[in-house]
Design an enzyme around this catalytic site. Structure first.
Site, PDB file in Angstrom:
ATOM      1  N   ASP A  48      42.292  40.001  42.992  1.00 38.63           N
ATOM      2  CA  ASP A  48      43.400  40.785  43.539  1.00 38.63           C
ATOM      3  C   ASP A  48      44.738  40.091  43.404  1.00 38.63           C
ATOM      4  OD1 ASP A  48      44.763  42.789  45.020  1.00 38.63           O
ATOM      5  OD2 ASP A  48      42.673  43.564  45.729  1.00 38.63           O
TER       6      ASP A  48
ATOM      7  N   ASP B 252      46.356  39.313  38.150  1.00 41.56           N
ATOM      8  CA  ASP B 252      47.002  40.673  37.691  1.00 41.56           C
ATOM      9  C   ASP B 252      46.161  41.181  36.291  1.00 41.56           C
ATOM     10  OD1 ASP B 252      48.580  42.629  36.381  1.00 41.56           O
ATOM     11  OD2 ASP B 252      50.493  41.178  36.180  1.00 41.56           O
ATOM     12  N   VAL B 253      45.407  42.350  36.672  1.00 42.20           N
ATOM     13  CA  VAL B 253      44.533  42.869  35.519  1.00 42.20           C
ATOM     14  C   VAL B 253      45.011  43.274  34.272  1.00 42.20           C
ATOM     15  CG1 VAL B 253      42.927  43.572  37.367  1.00 42.20           C
ATOM     16  CG2 VAL B 253      44.453  45.247  36.701  1.00 42.20           C
TER      17      VAL B 253
ATOM     18  N   TYR C 178      47.426  60.098  36.955  1.00 45.13           N
ATOM     19  CA  TYR C 178      46.231  59.456  37.488  1.00 45.13           C
ATOM     20  C   TYR C 178      45.084  60.087  37.027  1.00 45.13           C
ATOM     21  CZ  TYR C 178      43.098  57.859  41.141  1.00 45.13           C
ATOM     22  OH  TYR C 178      42.068  57.244  41.827  1.00 45.13           O
TER      23      TYR C 178
ATOM     24  N   LYS D 231      42.190  58.058  34.686  1.00 46.97           N
ATOM     25  CA  LYS D 231      40.660  58.153  35.221  1.00 46.97           C
ATOM     26  C   LYS D 231      39.857  58.746  34.322  1.00 46.97           C
ATOM     27  CE  LYS D 231      41.414  55.403  38.778  1.00 46.97           C
ATOM     28  NZ  LYS D 231      40.781  54.165  38.946  1.00 46.97           N
TER      29      LYS D 231
ATOM     30  N   THR E  46      40.935  55.039  51.881  1.00 48.76           N
ATOM     31  CA  THR E  46      41.183  53.783  51.370  1.00 48.76           C
ATOM     32  C   THR E  46      42.772  53.729  51.349  1.00 48.76           C
ATOM     33  OG1 THR E  46      41.477  54.428  49.095  1.00 48.76           O
ATOM     34  CG2 THR E  46      39.289  53.688  49.705  1.00 48.76           C
TER      35      THR E  46
END
Length: 261
Positions: free
Chosen positions: A38, A64-65, A156, A160, A193
């Site tokens: 993370d 950092d993805v 978004y 996804k 979340t």
């Protein structure tokens, strides 16, 4: 039944909070060695301490993805420390809502970089190590927004939805290679979340706070209630375990019936 992923090494991105934390704690409880990554270092360390206090095995790496060099480093560290990778949960993601007419290209690209590029990089760099160990399970976190459209969430939904079909394509590629790697997507519904802090206020014109998830669920979800990270973690556990050995390219929808309506 305990020990459902005993001895497996699992990498979970975005594991410092929310669904990622829930998955890390669940897999660790069932015997996995969990590598949490993370950008939230303090929270990541907190999750590791909680897992270790409960008798599990976990470690944290800053990650950092969106950075390919960072992915290479993370996988190399796992190879050096554990010599294998059995499970990858591509969970890291952000939600940036708002009208498509007001969305900047910078915002679009930021969301795409985390939600889609990050998944691509994880899959690309995890598969070789998984193959060396005889296979593994890749679990890509999509959303119900990857199955149906939502006003003021165009960016978004695009990311996804991309994760959904990317997952199926890679599942076929791995199946064709007979490498033992299974690839599936998970589609959470209304789950409590932190992501709602980023998208809630922007999806409702005039709002300046995250939405009331209980009220939203009472109206939109057939079961009438919101979900929690552990609800998603239970599904991830099944996909990570050998119980799902015959499952690849599938969509696991965990939404209280939201997409059925």
């Amino acid at each position: 039944m305990a020990g459902r992923v005993d001895g497996k090494v699992a990498l979970i991105t975005g594991g410092a909070s929310g669904i990622g934390r829930g998955c890390a704690e669940r897999l660790a409880k069932e015997g996995a060695v969990v590598v949490i990554t993370d950008l939230q270092d303090a929270k990541g360390d907190e999750v590791v301490r909680a897992i270790q206090s409960a008798g599990g095995r976990a470690e944290y790496l800053h990650h950092d993805v969106t950075d390919e060099a960072a992915w290479i480093s993370v996988v190399d560290q796992i190879r050096t420390r554990h010599a294998r990778l059995d499970v990858l949960v591509n969970n890291a993601g952000i939600g940036l809502g708002g009208s498509i007419l007001e969305m900047t290209l910078e915002t679009w690209r930021k969301q795409t970089a985390v939600n889609l590029d990050g998944v691509f990089l994880g899959v690309k760099h995890a598969i070789p190590l998984m193959r060396q160990g005889g296979g593994g399970s890749i679990i890509n976190m999509s959303s119900v927004a990857g199955l149906k459209g939502a006003a003021n969430l165009a960016g978004y939904c695009a990311t996804k939805g991309g994760v959904r079909l990317f997952t199926k394509a890679v599942a076929l590629e791995c199946a064709g290679a007979q490498d033992g790697v299974r690839v599936n997507s998970v589609h959470p519904g209304i789950i409590e979340t932190p992501i709602w802090e980023g998208i809630g206020a922007t999806t409702t014109p005039g709002a300046n706070a995250p939405p009331d998830l209980d009220a939203m669920s009472a109206v939109a979800v057939p079961l009438g209630v919101k979900g929690y990270p552990e609800d998603i973690a239970n599904g991830v556990l099944w996909l990570a375990s050998d119980e799902s050995r015959y499952v690849t390219g599938a969509e696991l929808v965990i939404d209280g019936g939201l997409t059925v309506r």
